[in-house]
Design a protein around this motif. Sequence first.
Motif, PDB file in Angstrom:
ATOM      1  N   ALA A  86       0.347  -1.330   0.348  1.00  0.00           N
ATOM      2  CA  ALA A  86       0.356  -0.216   0.234  1.00  0.00           C
ATOM      3  C   ALA A  86       0.708   1.193   0.133  1.00  0.00           C
ATOM      4  O   ALA A  86       0.641   2.394  -0.558  1.00  0.00           O
ATOM      5  CB  ALA A  86      -1.180  -0.285   1.039  1.00  0.00           C
ATOM      6  N   ILE A  87       2.333   0.870   0.641  1.00  0.00           N
ATOM      7  CA  ILE A  87       2.458   2.641   0.921  1.00  0.00           C
ATOM      8  C   ILE A  87       3.342   2.435  -0.733  1.00  0.00           C
ATOM      9  O   ILE A  87       3.526   3.745  -1.556  1.00  0.00           O
ATOM     10  CB  ILE A  87       3.841   1.824   2.017  1.00  0.00           C
ATOM     11  N   GLU A  88       4.187   1.651  -1.147  1.00  0.00           N
ATOM     12  CA  GLU A  88       4.722   1.358  -2.472  1.00  0.00           C
ATOM     13  C   GLU A  88       4.142   2.483  -3.213  1.00  0.00           C
ATOM     14  O   GLU A  88       4.095   3.314  -4.292  1.00  0.00           O
ATOM     15  CB  GLU A  88       5.257   0.544  -2.553  1.00  0.00           C
ATOM     16  N   ARG A  89       3.114   1.375  -3.818  1.00  0.00           N
ATOM     17  CA  ARG A  89       1.912   2.340  -4.729  1.00  0.00           C
ATOM     18  C   ARG A  89       1.207   3.557  -4.261  1.00  0.00           C
ATOM     19  O   ARG A  89       1.073   3.813  -5.409  1.00  0.00           O
ATOM     20  CB  ARG A  89       0.500   1.638  -4.451  1.00  0.00           C
ATOM     21  N   ALA A  90       0.680   4.266  -3.295  1.00  0.00           N
ATOM     22  CA  ALA A  90       0.271   5.384  -2.939  1.00  0.00           C
ATOM     23  C   ALA A  90       1.487   5.796  -3.203  1.00  0.00           C
ATOM     24  O   ALA A  90       1.374   7.755  -3.435  1.00  0.00           O
ATOM     25  CB  ALA A  90      -0.046   5.077  -0.850  1.00  0.00           C
ATOM     26  N   LEU A 371     -10.867  -1.891  -2.955  1.00  0.00           N
ATOM     27  CA  LEU A 371      -9.213  -2.021  -3.369  1.00  0.00           C
ATOM     28  C   LEU A 371      -8.601  -0.891  -3.404  1.00  0.00           C
ATOM     29  O   LEU A 371      -7.159  -0.704  -2.911  1.00  0.00           O
ATOM     30  CB  LEU A 371      -9.073  -2.170  -5.237  1.00  0.00           C
ATOM     31  N   GLY A 372      -9.171   0.447  -3.821  1.00  0.00           N
ATOM     32  CA  GLY A 372      -8.380   1.614  -2.853  1.00  0.00           C
ATOM     33  C   GLY A 372      -8.348   2.355  -1.617  1.00  0.00           C
ATOM     34  O   GLY A 372      -7.867   3.045  -1.462  1.00  0.00           O
ATOM     35  N   ASP A 373      -9.900   1.782  -1.161  1.00  0.00           N
ATOM     36  CA  ASP A 373      -9.153   1.279   0.370  1.00  0.00           C
ATOM     37  C   ASP A 373      -7.987   1.504   0.857  1.00  0.00           C
ATOM     38  O   ASP A 373      -7.793   2.354   1.985  1.00  0.00           O
ATOM     39  CB  ASP A 373     -10.255   0.874   1.074  1.00  0.00           C
ATOM     40  N   ALA A 375      -5.181  -0.798  -1.547  1.00  0.00           N
ATOM     41  CA  ALA A 375      -3.746  -1.232  -2.430  1.00  0.00           C
ATOM     42  C   ALA A 375      -3.591  -0.570  -4.174  1.00  0.00           C
ATOM     43  O   ALA A 375      -3.592  -1.548  -4.328  1.00  0.00           O
ATOM     44  CB  ALA A 375      -3.998  -2.416  -2.416  1.00  0.00           C
ATOM     45  N   ALA A 376      -4.899   0.331  -4.293  1.00  0.00           N
ATOM     46  CA  ALA A 376      -4.742   0.778  -5.591  1.00  0.00           C
ATOM     47  C   ALA A 376      -3.661   1.879  -5.628  1.00  0.00           C
ATOM     48  O   ALA A 376      -3.435   2.281  -6.978  1.00  0.00           O
ATOM     49  CB  ALA A 376      -6.147   1.292  -6.166  1.00  0.00           C
ATOM     50  N   GLY A 377      -3.232   2.528  -5.343  1.00  0.00           N
ATOM     51  CA  GLY A 377      -2.291   3.826  -5.232  1.00  0.00           C
ATOM     52  C   GLY A 377      -3.038   4.717  -4.931  1.00  0.00           C
ATOM     53  O   GLY A 377      -2.349   5.771  -4.937  1.00  0.00           O
ATOM     54  N   SER A 378      -4.431   5.376  -5.038  1.00  0.00           N
ATOM     55  CA  SER A 378      -5.308   6.264  -4.755  1.00  0.00           C
ATOM     56  C   SER A 378      -5.301   6.051  -3.423  1.00  0.00           C
ATOM     57  O   SER A 378      -5.024   6.028  -2.462  1.00  0.00           O
ATOM     58  CB  SER A 378      -6.969   5.910  -5.501  1.00  0.00           C
ATOM     59  N   ASN A 379      -5.418   7.584  -2.699  1.00  0.00           N
ATOM     60  CA  ASN A 379      -5.590   8.319  -1.457  1.00  0.00           C
ATOM     61  C   ASN A 379      -7.661   7.621  -1.325  1.00  0.00           C
ATOM     62  O   ASN A 379      -8.205   8.303  -1.891  1.00  0.00           O
ATOM     63  CB  ASN A 379      -5.683   9.235  -1.127  1.00  0.00           C
ATOM     64  N   HIS A 380      -7.779   7.332   0.007  1.00  0.00           N
ATOM     65  CA  HIS A 380      -8.804   7.181   0.681  1.00  0.00           C
ATOM     66  C   HIS A 380     -10.025   7.894   1.341  1.00  0.00           C
ATOM     67  O   HIS A 380     -10.885   7.879   1.869  1.00  0.00           O
ATOM     68  CB  HIS A 380      -9.408   5.404   1.388  1.00  0.00           C
TER      69      HIS A 380
END
Length: 445
Positions: A86-90, A371-373, A375-380
């Motif tokens: 999650a950190i890497e993708r965000a 997924l967005g919550d 590991a998508a890389g987007s912000n929730h």
Amino acid sequence: MNRIDLRGSRRDPRGLLPRAQLDVAQAVEKIRPVVEAVRDHGYAAIREATERFDGVRLERLRVPAEAITAAEKTLDPDVRAALLVAIERARKVHADQRRTDVTTQVVPGGTVTERWVPVSRVGLYVPGGLAALASTVVMNVVPAQEAGVPSLVVASPPQPSNGGLPDPTILGACALLGITEVYGVGGAQAIAMLGYGSRGRDAADTPGDGFEHCAPVDVITGPGNIWVTAAKRLLQGTVGIDAEAGPTEIAILADDSASPVHVAADLISQAEHDPLAASVLVTDSPALADAVDAQLVVQVAATKHESRVRESLAGKQSGIVLVDDLEQGLAVVDDYAAEHLEIQTRGARELAMRVRNAGAIFVGAYSPVSLGDYAAGSNHVLPTAGCARHSSGLSVQSFLRGIHVIEYDEAALRASAPHVVALANAEDLPGHGQAVTARFSGDVS
């Protein structure tokens, strides 16, 4: 779920759509004494409020460094791996949001440079009530770090089950991100502490040398309950805030190509957050609506938080909205301006690119909100309660300020002087014009 039939209707749907009703203004008045007590008395008021609301008597505010280190070492390996992904993708997504300084030559000898400068200190709130949201640590911290904020502090409610410290997974996430300044304080008192600091105006009520106090921040971000939202409203102006986040919400625009199994599962995924969470399906297919209802009967009975989910789905903030076609459906979801909008239709991407109002849009059958919550890389951290009409989700930009740097030489100012004088005189502010002409004539009379 409740049904709202908009087929054949020409009425503005905004007042007809389901929405959670929260009286933030009333909540502000209830928590005002708590916030003002923290402003005046600092730690003493924070400790009293924490004991009253959380059942924890604080002997310190700041979480010891060794507790953060220990929490990281005891993370479940699968959770640790997921947090690192999650950190890497965000970080990958938010790194591309960085802005660069731009200098514009307006006239020969005259430039305006826009500098992007991070705020100095940010307070990041991480909820720990019905669910301790370790993922929210990632969503708050990563954009602030990518913006270059030099001082980051996390506040999260103390957990009686963890010796009065915040949730251990939240602490572990802080460790993975290199956050060492963490405070075990939640609710309105946490927001007040971040806004005013923990020393208080009355130093006699507050521990002195040797006590690790929280210094005030410039911006507070992160979701929370209505008391957190009310405190953020009360502190706005003293500090910057990201948004007044209300209960979470999902809207799904779907046609008869959508899987009722998927749709029902996604509605439940938001409903399990909170009894006030909103789950809304907008569809032109009565058959899909019936199939989703049938699936909810099966899936809700099997979910862990069944009582919470049932209350959310049966509430007036949730429902199934029937529309004539996808064009009307698109207008309805634009009016609703959901925090999370899923589009499960034929040609989903084309429809998604026409949406104007949403916190985040999830396209197709394989892009669920959950997924967005994580590991998508987007912000929730996203706008709720229709605020997506005018506000964005948390991003690097949330932590930057644009500063204009104006630099004109003598010739450029001389050429601009007649325009400044004309506008200054038109506004009956002759001193403005004289501040320019004085540089050339020496005459300020």
